[in-house]
Design a protein around this motif. Structure first.
Motif, mmCIF file in Angstrom:
data_model
loop_
_atom_site.group_PDB
_atom_site.id
_atom_site.type_symbol
_atom_site.label_atom_id
_atom_site.label_comp_id
_atom_site.label_asym_id
_atom_site.label_seq_id
_atom_site.Cartn_x
_atom_site.Cartn_y
_atom_site.Cartn_z
ATOM 1 N N LYS A 175 -73.878 -73.559 -41.250
ATOM 2 C CA LYS A 175 -73.389 -72.768 -42.382
ATOM 3 C C LYS A 175 -74.238 -71.523 -42.578
ATOM 4 N N PHE A 176 -75.557 -71.688 -42.519
ATOM 5 C CA PHE A 176 -76.469 -70.564 -42.700
ATOM 6 C C PHE A 176 -76.221 -69.479 -41.657
ATOM 7 N N TRP A 177 -76.249 -69.839 -40.371
ATOM 8 C CA TRP A 177 -76.097 -68.841 -39.306
ATOM 9 C C TRP A 177 -74.694 -68.243 -39.284
ATOM 10 N N GLN B 27 -80.546 -57.955 -37.346
ATOM 11 C CA GLN B 27 -79.635 -58.491 -36.344
ATOM 12 C C GLN B 27 -80.067 -59.935 -36.135
ATOM 13 N N ALA B 28 -79.136 -60.860 -36.361
ATOM 14 C CA ALA B 28 -79.438 -62.289 -36.288
ATOM 15 C C ALA B 28 -79.323 -62.799 -34.860
ATOM 16 N N GLU B 29 -80.241 -63.699 -34.518
ATOM 17 C CA GLU B 29 -80.242 -64.348 -33.212
ATOM 18 C C GLU B 29 -80.428 -65.852 -33.454
ATOM 19 N N ALA B 30 -79.323 -66.526 -33.734
ATOM 20 C CA ALA B 30 -79.349 -67.938 -34.123
ATOM 21 C C ALA B 30 -79.979 -68.817 -33.047
ATOM 22 N N GLU B 31 -79.683 -68.526 -31.785
ATOM 23 C CA GLU B 31 -80.163 -69.396 -30.707
ATOM 24 C C GLU B 31 -81.692 -69.418 -30.589
ATOM 25 N N THR B 32 -82.361 -68.384 -31.070
ATOM 26 C CA THR B 32 -83.828 -68.361 -31.012
ATOM 27 C C THR B 32 -84.470 -68.463 -32.393
ATOM 28 N N GLY B 33 -83.641 -68.446 -33.454
ATOM 29 C CA GLY B 33 -84.186 -68.522 -34.812
ATOM 30 C C GLY B 33 -84.948 -67.274 -35.207
ATOM 31 N N GLU C 105 -72.038 -62.021 -52.158
ATOM 32 C CA GLU C 105 -71.113 -62.862 -52.908
ATOM 33 C C GLU C 105 -69.827 -63.105 -52.131
ATOM 34 N N GLY C 106 -69.353 -62.080 -51.438
ATOM 35 C CA GLY C 106 -68.121 -62.227 -50.670
ATOM 36 C C GLY C 106 -68.242 -63.252 -49.561
ATOM 37 N N LYS C 107 -69.373 -63.280 -48.873
ATOM 38 C CA LYS C 107 -69.632 -64.251 -47.809
ATOM 39 C C LYS C 107 -70.082 -65.591 -48.372
ATOM 40 N N GLY C 108 -70.493 -65.594 -49.629
ATOM 41 C CA GLY C 108 -70.966 -66.832 -50.236
ATOM 42 C C GLY C 108 -72.313 -67.266 -49.704
ATOM 43 N N LEU C 109 -73.200 -66.306 -49.457
ATOM 44 C CA LEU C 109 -74.543 -66.635 -48.969
ATOM 45 C C LEU C 109 -75.585 -65.921 -49.815
ATOM 46 N N ASP D 143 -91.053 -42.626 -32.387
ATOM 47 C CA ASP D 143 -91.255 -43.277 -33.682
ATOM 48 C C ASP D 143 -90.478 -44.594 -33.818
ATOM 49 N N VAL D 144 -89.625 -44.939 -32.842
ATOM 50 C CA VAL D 144 -88.847 -46.181 -32.913
ATOM 51 C C VAL D 144 -89.776 -47.384 -32.794
ATOM 52 N N GLN D 145 -89.615 -48.317 -33.725
ATOM 53 C CA GLN D 145 -90.408 -49.551 -33.691
ATOM 54 C C GLN D 145 -89.495 -50.747 -33.920
ATOM 55 N N LEU D 146 -89.551 -51.712 -33.030
ATOM 56 C CA LEU D 146 -88.793 -52.954 -33.154
ATOM 57 C C LEU D 146 -89.666 -53.989 -33.848
ATOM 58 N N LEU D 147 -89.069 -54.721 -34.804
ATOM 59 C CA LEU D 147 -89.770 -55.797 -35.505
ATOM 60 C C LEU D 147 -89.064 -57.117 -35.204
ATOM 61 N N ARG D 148 -89.862 -58.154 -34.953
ATOM 62 C CA ARG D 148 -89.334 -59.503 -34.713
ATOM 63 C C ARG D 148 -89.741 -60.398 -35.879
ATOM 64 N N PHE D 149 -88.755 -61.068 -36.469
ATOM 65 C CA PHE D 149 -88.998 -61.979 -37.589
ATOM 66 C C PHE D 149 -88.679 -63.394 -37.123
ATOM 67 N N ASP D 150 -89.728 -64.202 -36.926
ATOM 68 C CA ASP D 150 -89.578 -65.592 -36.512
ATOM 69 C C ASP D 150 -89.426 -66.438 -37.770
ATOM 70 N N LEU D 151 -88.245 -67.024 -37.945
ATOM 71 C CA LEU D 151 -87.963 -67.782 -39.157
ATOM 72 C C LEU D 151 -88.727 -69.103 -39.181
ATOM 73 N N ALA D 152 -89.271 -69.437 -40.350
ATOM 74 C CA ALA D 152 -89.971 -70.702 -40.543
ATOM 75 C C ALA D 152 -89.171 -71.617 -41.461
ATOM 76 N N GLU D 153 -88.731 -71.071 -42.599
ATOM 77 C CA GLU D 153 -87.919 -71.852 -43.533
ATOM 78 C C GLU D 153 -87.090 -70.912 -44.395
ATOM 79 N N ALA D 154 -86.077 -71.499 -45.004
ATOM 80 C CA ALA D 154 -85.210 -70.715 -45.891
ATOM 81 C C ALA D 154 -84.705 -71.601 -47.013
ATOM 82 N N GLU D 155 -84.653 -71.019 -48.194
ATOM 83 C CA GLU D 155 -83.979 -71.661 -49.312
ATOM 84 C C GLU D 155 -82.621 -70.981 -49.398
ATOM 85 N N VAL D 156 -81.561 -71.789 -49.360
ATOM 86 C CA VAL D 156 -80.211 -71.260 -49.166
ATOM 87 C C VAL D 156 -79.256 -71.796 -50.228
ATOM 88 N N TRP D 157 -78.409 -70.903 -50.702
ATOM 89 C CA TRP D 157 -77.291 -71.261 -51.566
ATOM 90 C C TRP D 157 -76.031 -70.776 -50.862
#
Length: 160
Positions: free
Chosen positions: A10-12, A37-43, A73-77, A114-128
């Motif tokens: 549901k989250f992804w 940009q989400a990458e569900a397979e790698t979190g 609100e439209g996506k319900g996330l 000046d382009v810089q890529l950032l990687r966010f490795d997810l640890a946990e999420a509180e989700v509604w």
């Protein structure tokens, strides 16, 4: 499918169609709007920013704990996502993520120094997760007729 697997899906699924939120370091209360940009397979979530931003400069000393808040609100996330944010020099990933929108910010395109890529490795999420805005209206109207409390969806915590 376990509850955890169902919640992850549901989250992804809902995050997939959503492309922005507020990103910041947990050590600093300041959050800034950023497209992800989400990458569900790698979190992971990926961001393209400029090296001169406060966020990129703060990461020059190494990875930091961060938070990304998304709400649609439209996506319900609605979610508060925690993880580790790091600078990335992955040119192949930058090529994969580059878009017309990203090119609008850099006059020399993805070759701009000046382009810089950032990687966010997810640890946990509180989700509604909710049924979205139409479901919300229905639930409120139904509660007025029945006297029951509205069912606004699910609330859960995920570990990645």
């Amino acid at each position: 499918m376990t509850d955890h697997d169902d919640h992850l899906k549901k989250f992804w699924d809902r995050l997939e169609g959503l492309n922005s939120g507020m990103l910041g370091l947990t050590e600093d209360a300041r959050l800034v709007p950023m497209s992800h940009q989400a990458e569900a397979e790698t979190g992971k979530l990926w961001f393209i920013t400029a090296k001169g931003t406060d966020l990129a400069r703060a990461l020059a000393g190494g990875d930091k704990d961060a938070v990304h808040v998304v709400s649609d609100e439209g996506k319900g996330l609605f979610a508060r996502i925690h993880g580790t944010l790091a600078l990335s020099d992955d040119r192949a990933k930058l090529d994969e993520l580059w878009s017309v929108v990203a090119s609008s910010w850099f006059k020399d395109g993805k070759q701009d120094e000046d382009v810089q890529l950032l990687r966010f490795d997810l640890a946990e999420a509180e989700v509604w997760v909710t049924g979205g805005s139409l479901s919300f209206i229905y639930q409120i109207a139904k509660s007025k007729v029945t006297g029951d409390e509205p069912d606004i969806g699910e609330h859960f915590t995920l570990s990645f």
